[in-house]
Write an enzyme that holds these catalytic residues in place. Structure first.
Site, PDB file in Angstrom:
ATOM      1  N   SER A 171       0.824  -1.218   0.000  1.00  0.00           N
ATOM      2  CA  SER A 171       0.000   0.000   0.000  1.00  0.00           C
ATOM      3  C   SER A 171       0.856   1.265   0.000  1.00  0.00           C
ATOM      4  O   SER A 171       0.329   2.372   0.071  1.00  0.00           O
ATOM      5  CB  SER A 171      -0.927   0.004   1.218  1.00  0.00           C
ATOM      6  OG  SER A 171      -0.181  -0.164   2.412  1.00  0.00           O
ATOM      7  N   THR A 184     -40.322  26.256  -8.429  1.00  0.00           N
ATOM      8  CA  THR A 184     -40.566  24.868  -7.990  1.00  0.00           C
ATOM      9  C   THR A 184     -40.836  24.095  -9.283  1.00  0.00           C
ATOM     10  O   THR A 184     -41.373  24.674 -10.249  1.00  0.00           O
ATOM     11  CB  THR A 184     -41.786  24.741  -7.043  1.00  0.00           C
ATOM     12  OG1 THR A 184     -42.952  25.127  -7.755  1.00  0.00           O
ATOM     13  CG2 THR A 184     -41.648  25.597  -5.802  1.00  0.00           C
ATOM     14  N   SER A 226     -14.577  25.996 -26.860  1.00  0.00           N
ATOM     15  CA  SER A 226     -14.741  24.750 -27.596  1.00  0.00           C
ATOM     16  C   SER A 226     -13.704  24.708 -28.709  1.00  0.00           C
ATOM     17  O   SER A 226     -13.339  25.745 -29.271  1.00  0.00           O
ATOM     18  CB  SER A 226     -16.153  24.704 -28.193  1.00  0.00           C
ATOM     19  OG  SER A 226     -16.165  23.935 -29.382  1.00  0.00           O
ATOM     20  N   ASN A 259     -17.987  27.719 -21.914  1.00  0.00           N
ATOM     21  CA  ASN A 259     -18.609  26.641 -21.145  1.00  0.00           C
ATOM     22  C   ASN A 259     -18.307  26.720 -19.642  1.00  0.00           C
ATOM     23  O   ASN A 259     -17.191  27.058 -19.250  1.00  0.00           O
ATOM     24  CB  ASN A 259     -18.132  25.287 -21.670  1.00  0.00           C
ATOM     25  CG  ASN A 259     -18.534  25.061 -23.115  1.00  0.00           C
ATOM     26  OD1 ASN A 259     -19.589  25.518 -23.544  1.00  0.00           O
ATOM     27  ND2 ASN A 259     -17.683  24.397 -23.869  1.00  0.00           N
ATOM     28  N   GLU A 284     -19.614  22.140 -13.988  1.00  0.00           N
ATOM     29  CA  GLU A 284     -19.918  20.790 -14.495  1.00  0.00           C
ATOM     30  C   GLU A 284     -19.036  19.737 -13.831  1.00  0.00           C
ATOM     31  O   GLU A 284     -19.492  18.649 -13.487  1.00  0.00           O
ATOM     32  CB  GLU A 284     -19.731  20.745 -16.013  1.00  0.00           C
ATOM     33  CG  GLU A 284     -20.776  21.534 -16.760  1.00  0.00           C
ATOM     34  CD  GLU A 284     -20.456  21.635 -18.240  1.00  0.00           C
ATOM     35  OE1 GLU A 284     -21.145  20.997 -19.026  1.00  0.00           O
ATOM     36  OE2 GLU A 284     -19.504  22.350 -18.605  1.00  0.00           O
ATOM     37  N   GLN A 337      -7.401  -2.076   4.398  1.00  0.00           N
ATOM     38  CA  GLN A 337      -6.408  -1.250   3.715  1.00  0.00           C
ATOM     39  C   GLN A 337      -7.051  -0.461   2.567  1.00  0.00           C
ATOM     40  O   GLN A 337      -6.543   0.563   2.146  1.00  0.00           O
ATOM     41  CB  GLN A 337      -5.289  -2.158   3.174  1.00  0.00           C
ATOM     42  CG  GLN A 337      -4.159  -1.419   2.506  1.00  0.00           C
ATOM     43  CD  GLN A 337      -2.963  -2.321   2.287  1.00  0.00           C
ATOM     44  OE1 GLN A 337      -2.225  -2.607   3.227  1.00  0.00           O
ATOM     45  NE2 GLN A 337      -2.786  -2.796   1.069  1.00  0.00           N
ATOM     46  N   LYS A 341      -8.115   3.573   2.512  1.00  0.00           N
ATOM     47  CA  LYS A 341      -7.286   4.770   2.318  1.00  0.00           C
ATOM     48  C   LYS A 341      -7.499   5.492   0.995  1.00  0.00           C
ATOM     49  O   LYS A 341      -7.725   6.703   0.968  1.00  0.00           O
ATOM     50  CB  LYS A 341      -5.807   4.412   2.495  1.00  0.00           C
ATOM     51  CG  LYS A 341      -5.421   4.478   3.940  1.00  0.00           C
ATOM     52  CD  LYS A 341      -4.130   3.776   4.208  1.00  0.00           C
ATOM     53  CE  LYS A 341      -4.252   2.905   5.425  1.00  0.00           C
ATOM     54  NZ  LYS A 341      -5.185   1.749   5.267  1.00  0.00           N
TER      55      LYS A 341
HETATM   56  N1  ARG Z   1      -1.189  -1.294   5.421  1.00  0.00           N
HETATM   57  C1  ARG Z   1      -2.109  -1.810   6.394  1.00  0.00           C
HETATM   58  C2  ARG Z   1      -3.448  -1.111   6.261  1.00  0.00           C
HETATM   59  O1  ARG Z   1      -3.476  -0.069   5.700  1.00  0.00           O
HETATM   60  C3  ARG Z   1      -1.579  -1.601   7.759  1.00  0.00           C
HETATM   61  C4  ARG Z   1      -2.018  -2.614   8.744  1.00  0.00           C
HETATM   62  C5  ARG Z   1      -1.524  -3.948   8.354  1.00  0.00           C
HETATM   63  N2  ARG Z   1      -1.700  -4.925   9.376  1.00  0.00           N
HETATM   64  C6  ARG Z   1      -1.550  -6.231   9.131  1.00  0.00           C
HETATM   65  N3  ARG Z   1      -1.712  -7.025  10.114  1.00  0.00           N
HETATM   66  N4  ARG Z   1      -1.294  -6.688   7.932  1.00  0.00           N
HETATM   67  O2  ARG Z   1      -4.445  -1.601   6.702  1.00  0.00           O
END
Ligand code: ARG
Length: 465
Positions: free
Chosen positions: A22, A154, A276, A284, A289, A321, A324
């Site tokens: 991540s 209305t 355009s 525009n 929009e 995860q 996020k």
């Molecule tokens: N990158 C993980 C998340 O955003 C952090 C927590 C991970 N914990 C684990 N036991 N794998 O959720």
């Protein structure tokens, strides 16, 4: 070797690494993560789990990492998975084996929950400021337009006359509630989960109160399972942001309609319009929009997060995860939208004559004519019917109500006298609606005063913080 690699005899498949890592998105939590680690290390020092010297080394190292990240000198690694293990790995490289003590009495599960709450609190404050700024812009325009008569609608059909100030102050009320929702969400988010461990707390005698103070949380969580496994605060931000976007989207829709050749109620500034590539005459309203369009993705994030959470058994599951990217994109979208809609509205030109022209058409004063008869003693339902017939007559004759002679009036009802003309004058129609919350100039001015007082209170609160 991975920080968790002890029980593994083989490395992850690169596809696996790419799939579960991540760091590409949670790197934006680096500040909160390091703040949290500094507080945790400081607390470990104070309870004697870390010797003072060890604590100093760790804190110093973390501060250096923060500085280097901010200078763009750090490259994160996908192998280290997420921001938490990236920071820890970098710290180990930097200060050696003592860094391996930082994770004592802590899990990434309470770490990420803490980071995300710190992040959410900070972003809520930003969004609140942007809402306040937009409210201030709307109020500024309202102040100048408490006598700018326009048709109220209305069903998108002309209904009754109002003023532009009254119309814009409706959005001020919506945005003020949005502000309040963020304040409410903040209060519930202001609880520190650090100390919950992976799910069942820890055997180390952590001083959670000290960490709480260091991280500036109002309280500590009371159940370790809940501390690591709920993301209701993420949903609350997404929900509050969805309502903000819904309101901005409605406002945008009006701006789009008002700027058409058919309405011409407003003219957008060139700086917030586009042309355009084929039609030379086009101008525009792209900002409006896009805001309207982007509301969809924010609603999507809200539903996505709810769906992600709904089947999860306690406590942490990796599904979480997924919270996020949804949260980050929600916050980015709302901030960008609020940021751009403000100057777009602040620079638009109000075409008062066009508003008045349209208000004078479409029988927006018909209710007032019925009210006139009702005030003279005719039951309202009968008055309604009389005026309905008059409207039909006017349509046949291509006239408006104020163009009828008194004789024509009297042919519909004996109650009509010469004062009918004053009663259906648009200025009278607006100003006689002086009920609390109504469009009367005086009443809207009173509303503006109360909003200005509220804005002042916010500013005073901010200054005293
Ligand atoms: N990158 C993980 C998340 O955003 C952090 C927590 C991970 N914990 C684990 N036991 N794998 O959720």
């Amino acid at each position: 070797m991975k920080l968790w690699g002890g029980r593994f005899s083989k490395d992850s498949d690169p596809l696996m690494e790419d799939f579960h890592s991540s760091i590409s998105f949670d790197k934006r939590l680096y500040k909160e993560d390091i703040e949290g680690s500094i507080a945790h290390a400081t607390m470990l020092g104070s309870i004697g789990v870390l010797e003072n010297q060890e604590k100093e080394k760790i804190v110093e190292g973390l501060k250096n990492i923060l500085e280097e990240i901010e200078k763009g000198q750090i490259e994160f690694s996908q192998k280290a998975e997420d921001i938490h293990m990236n920071v820890e790995t970098i710290l180990i490289d930097k200060i050696g084996v003592v860094a391996k003590k930082l994770h004592t009495g802590r899990s990434r599960n309470d770490q990420v929950a803490t980071d995300l709450r710190l992040y959410g609190k900070k972003e809520i404050d930003f969004i609140k400021d942007l809402i306040q700024a937009l409210i201030e812009t709307l109020v500024t325009i309202a102040v100048e337009n408490t006598e700018t008569i326009m048709p109220g609608y209305t069903h998108m059909q002309k209904a009754q006359p109002i003023t532009l100030a009254h119309h814009l102050m409706a959005y001020v009320e919506m945005l003020k509630r949005d502000y309040g929702r963020l304040e409410d969400a903040y209060k519930r988010m202001d609880v520190m989960p650090l100390g919950s461990g992976a799910l069942a707390g820890t055997t180390f005698p952590l001083d959670r109160e000290l960490t709480r103070k260091l991280l500036n949380f109002a309280d500590v969580s009371r159940n370790s399972l809940d501390g690591v496994s709920d993301r209701d605060y993420v949903v609350e931000i997404e929900s509050a942001c969805s309502l903000i976007m819904m309101h901005l989207s409605r406002l945008s829709e009006e701006i789009i309609i008002w700027s058409t050749d058919e309405f011409k109620f407003i003219t957008l500034d060139d700086g917030y319009s586009t042309g355009s590539s084929i039609m030379p005459q086009k101008k525009n309203p792209d900002v409006a929009e896009l805001v309207r369009g982007k509301s969809g993705r924010v609603f999507g994030h809200l539903i996505g997060t709810l769906a992600m959470l709904k089947g999860l058994p306690l406590a942490y599951n990796k599904d979480m995860q997924e919270d996020k990217e949804a949260l980050f994109d929600t916050v980015d979208t709302v901030k960008k939208s609020l940021l751009i809609i403000n100057p777009m509205i602040g620079t638009m030109k109000v075409n008062k004559d066009k508003m008045l022209y349209q208000a004078a058409r479409g029988f927006t004063n018909a209710t007032d004519a019925a009210d006139y008869l009702a005030k003279k003693g005719l039951p309202f339902r009968e008055a309604h019917s009389v005026i309905g017939k008059m409207v039909a007559y006017c349509l046949d004759e291509s006239k408006s109500l104020d163009e009828l002679s008194l004789d024509e009036y009297k042919s519909f009802s004996d109650y009509f006298e010469n004062d009918i003309y004053k009663a259906i004058d648009l200025i009278t129609c607006v100003n006689d609606r002086s009920v609390t919350g109504g469009p009367a100039t005086f009443e809207v001015e009173r509303h503006i005063v109360s909003i200005n007082k509220w804005l002042e209170e916010i500013n005073n609160g901010r200054n005293s913080n």
